[in-house]
Design an enzyme around this catalytic site. Structure first.
Site, PDB file in Angstrom:
ATOM      1  N   ARG A 103      -4.426   3.372  -2.547  1.00 26.10           N
ATOM      2  CA  ARG A 103      -3.893   2.155  -1.894  1.00 26.10           C
ATOM      3  C   ARG A 103      -4.758   0.996  -2.381  1.00 26.10           C
ATOM      4  O   ARG A 103      -5.967   0.968  -2.159  1.00 26.10           O
ATOM      5  CB  ARG A 103      -3.969   2.281  -0.372  1.00 26.10           C
ATOM      6  CG  ARG A 103      -3.738   0.958   0.330  1.00 26.10           C
ATOM      7  CD  ARG A 103      -3.501   1.110   1.816  1.00 26.10           C
ATOM      8  NE  ARG A 103      -2.194   1.656   2.069  1.00 26.10           N
ATOM      9  CZ  ARG A 103      -1.579   1.625   3.258  1.00 26.10           C
ATOM     10  NH1 ARG A 103      -2.167   1.079   4.300  1.00 26.10           N
ATOM     11  NH2 ARG A 103      -0.366   2.146   3.406  1.00 26.10           N
ATOM     12  N   HIS A 130       5.608   0.121  -2.125  1.00 30.43           N
ATOM     13  CA  HIS A 130       5.151   1.146  -1.162  1.00 30.43           C
ATOM     14  C   HIS A 130       6.142   2.315  -1.234  1.00 30.43           C
ATOM     15  O   HIS A 130       6.895   2.587  -0.291  1.00 30.43           O
ATOM     16  CB  HIS A 130       5.111   0.535   0.240  1.00 30.43           C
ATOM     17  CG  HIS A 130       4.316   1.319   1.235  1.00 30.43           C
ATOM     18  ND1 HIS A 130       3.654   2.488   0.921  1.00 30.43           N
ATOM     19  CD2 HIS A 130       4.076   1.103   2.566  1.00 30.43           C
ATOM     20  CE1 HIS A 130       3.050   2.955   1.996  1.00 30.43           C
ATOM     21  NE2 HIS A 130       3.287   2.130   3.000  1.00 30.43           N
ATOM     22  N   GLN A 133       6.568   5.124   1.517  1.00 29.02           N
ATOM     23  CA  GLN A 133       7.202   4.645   2.743  1.00 29.02           C
ATOM     24  C   GLN A 133       8.728   4.760   2.642  1.00 29.02           C
ATOM     25  O   GLN A 133       9.397   5.233   3.565  1.00 29.02           O
ATOM     26  CB  GLN A 133       6.812   3.182   2.989  1.00 29.02           C
ATOM     27  CG  GLN A 133       7.394   2.620   4.256  1.00 29.02           C
ATOM     28  CD  GLN A 133       6.810   3.292   5.489  1.00 29.02           C
ATOM     29  OE1 GLN A 133       5.596   3.365   5.630  1.00 29.02           O
ATOM     30  NE2 GLN A 133       7.659   3.801   6.369  1.00 29.02           N
ATOM     31  N   ASP A 219       9.462  -5.997   8.321  1.00 31.69           N
ATOM     32  CA  ASP A 219       8.037  -5.683   8.155  1.00 31.69           C
ATOM     33  C   ASP A 219       7.255  -6.924   8.588  1.00 31.69           C
ATOM     34  O   ASP A 219       7.833  -8.001   8.799  1.00 31.69           O
ATOM     35  CB  ASP A 219       7.770  -5.320   6.678  1.00 31.69           C
ATOM     36  CG  ASP A 219       6.370  -4.792   6.418  1.00 31.69           C
ATOM     37  OD1 ASP A 219       5.637  -4.499   7.369  1.00 31.69           O
ATOM     38  OD2 ASP A 219       6.005  -4.687   5.225  1.00 31.69           O
ATOM     39  N   CYS A 259       8.104  -0.013   8.949  1.00 31.78           N
ATOM     40  CA  CYS A 259       7.101   0.903   8.390  1.00 31.78           C
ATOM     41  C   CYS A 259       5.878   1.037   9.289  1.00 31.78           C
ATOM     42  O   CYS A 259       5.151   2.015   9.187  1.00 31.78           O
ATOM     43  CB  CYS A 259       6.703   0.446   6.987  1.00 31.78           C
ATOM     44  SG  CYS A 259       5.885  -1.164   6.939  1.00 31.78           S
ATOM     45  N   ARG A 287       6.660  10.533   7.046  1.00 29.01           N
ATOM     46  CA  ARG A 287       5.695  10.308   5.961  1.00 29.01           C
ATOM     47  C   ARG A 287       4.994  11.637   5.622  1.00 29.01           C
ATOM     48  O   ARG A 287       4.804  11.981   4.455  1.00 29.01           O
ATOM     49  CB  ARG A 287       4.635   9.262   6.377  1.00 29.01           C
ATOM     50  CG  ARG A 287       5.151   7.836   6.551  1.00 29.01           C
ATOM     51  CD  ARG A 287       5.464   7.171   5.231  1.00 29.01           C
ATOM     52  NE  ARG A 287       4.341   7.139   4.309  1.00 29.01           N
ATOM     53  CZ  ARG A 287       3.355   6.236   4.314  1.00 29.01           C
ATOM     54  NH1 ARG A 287       3.355   5.262   5.205  1.00 29.01           N
ATOM     55  NH2 ARG A 287       2.388   6.264   3.401  1.00 29.01           N
TER      56      ARG A 287
END
Ligand code: CP
Ligand code: NVA
Length: 304
Positions: A103, A130, A133, A219, A259, A287
């Site tokens: 990340r 991402h 996700q 988001d 998310c 996830r």
């Protein structure tokens, strides 16, 4: 040949169908307390240059549940934060491990790492993308509603890493995204890594983007790394909240996803995220299952 997963389109449609089928099976084993240890003695290294709850947990727990182990590194207390070239770090880390998750900030960093890695590298979020996700989000959609092909996803808010990944996914899996961002925050197709504009449409009015959508998603207004713009963004995004009226204009059985982490009263009203359309907890849980299938695929290829 080593397979990396750096952006959504690194897997094609046929591989994604396989992955979602594996996810279902792996989840079923986990739910019925059946041991499944295909990655015994394998080591995952997780490198975090930004904060995380879900990504760290799901990768670490996931690797352990597959019989392997996971090591957590961050920028603060490793040499990564002290200027060691990413190429050198990749050489060393990939000689001591079997798979790496990163990340970080710019996509370019993870690409440079992958180019120097002996083992598969997974994108656990960059400024641009991402992908893990959206694997979980689409798997969650399939679980609740069946195939996503031909469906309409409404993206309300910032054209950030999660939005870009939805747009790539729409091209690979043939669905549509209706995007509504405030002026000045529009989609940048090149940065999103898109082939064209056939799978998305931009709307200045967020209510119009949400009309008849099968899934409404959003988001945070300010992503990690953009904190300096927070005050300005709070003003610019004030009309881009997913609220009860917006869910009423969407399809009757529309799902809501986020998310997480979420800010109730900013990008989403509490009545939506805590309401009947919301599947955010399934989304977060998935996830774990989808990333287990991803690690299995990158390390062992197709096993069924
Ligand atoms: N959604 C997600 O990636 O959450 P974390 O930042 O907690 O990992
Ligand atoms: N767009 C958000 C997602 C966090 C999981 C960020 O990059 O901070």
């Amino acid at each position: 040949m080593i397979r990396h997963y750096l952006q959504f389109k690194d897997l094609n449609r046929e591989e994604l169908d396989y992955l979602f089928e594996r996810t279902r099976w792996i989840k079923e084993q986990f739910k019925s307390y059946k041991q499944y240890w295909p990655l015994t003695d394998r080591t995952l290294v997780m490198i975090f240059e930004k904060a995380s709850t879900r990504t760290r947990l799901s990768f670490e727990a996931g690797m352990q549940q597959l019989g392997g182990s996971a090591i957590y590194l961050n920028t603060r207390d490793s040499q990564l934060g002290r200027g060691e070239p990413v190429e050198d770090a990749a050489q060393v880390i990939s000689r001591m491990s079997d798979i790496v998750m990163i990340r970080t900030f710019e996509q370019e960093i993870i690409e440079r790492f992958a180019a120097n890695s002996r083992v598969p590298v997974i994108n656990g979020l960059t400024n641009e993308y991402h992908p893990c996700q959206i694997l979980a989000d689409i798997y969650t959609f399939i679980e609740h509603r069946g195939p996503i092909q031909g469906k309409t996803v409404a993206w309300i808010g910032d054209s950030n890493n999660v939005c870009n990944t939805w747009l790539q996914a729409a091209e690979v899996l043939d669905f549509n995204v209706h995007v509504s961002t405030p002026p000045g925050y529009e989609v940048e197709p090149e940065r999103a890594g898109l082939y064209g504009t056939a799978h998305y449409e931009e709307f200045s009015d967020p209510m119009e983007a949400a009309r008849d959508a099968d899934l409404v998603t959003t988001d945070v207004w300010t992503s990690m790394g953009f904190e300096a713009e927070n005050e300005e963004r709070m003003r610019d995004f004030a009309d881009w909240q997913v609220d009860g009226d917006m869910m009423k204009i969407a399809a009757k059985d529309a799902l809501f996803m986020h998310c997480l982490p979420a800010h109730r009263g900013e990008e989403v009203a509490a009545e939506v995220i805590d309401g009947p359309h919301s599947v955010v907890w399934d989304e977060a849980e998935n996830r774990l299952h989808v990333q287990k299938a991803l690690m299995e695929f990158l390390l062992l290829g197709k096993v069924s």
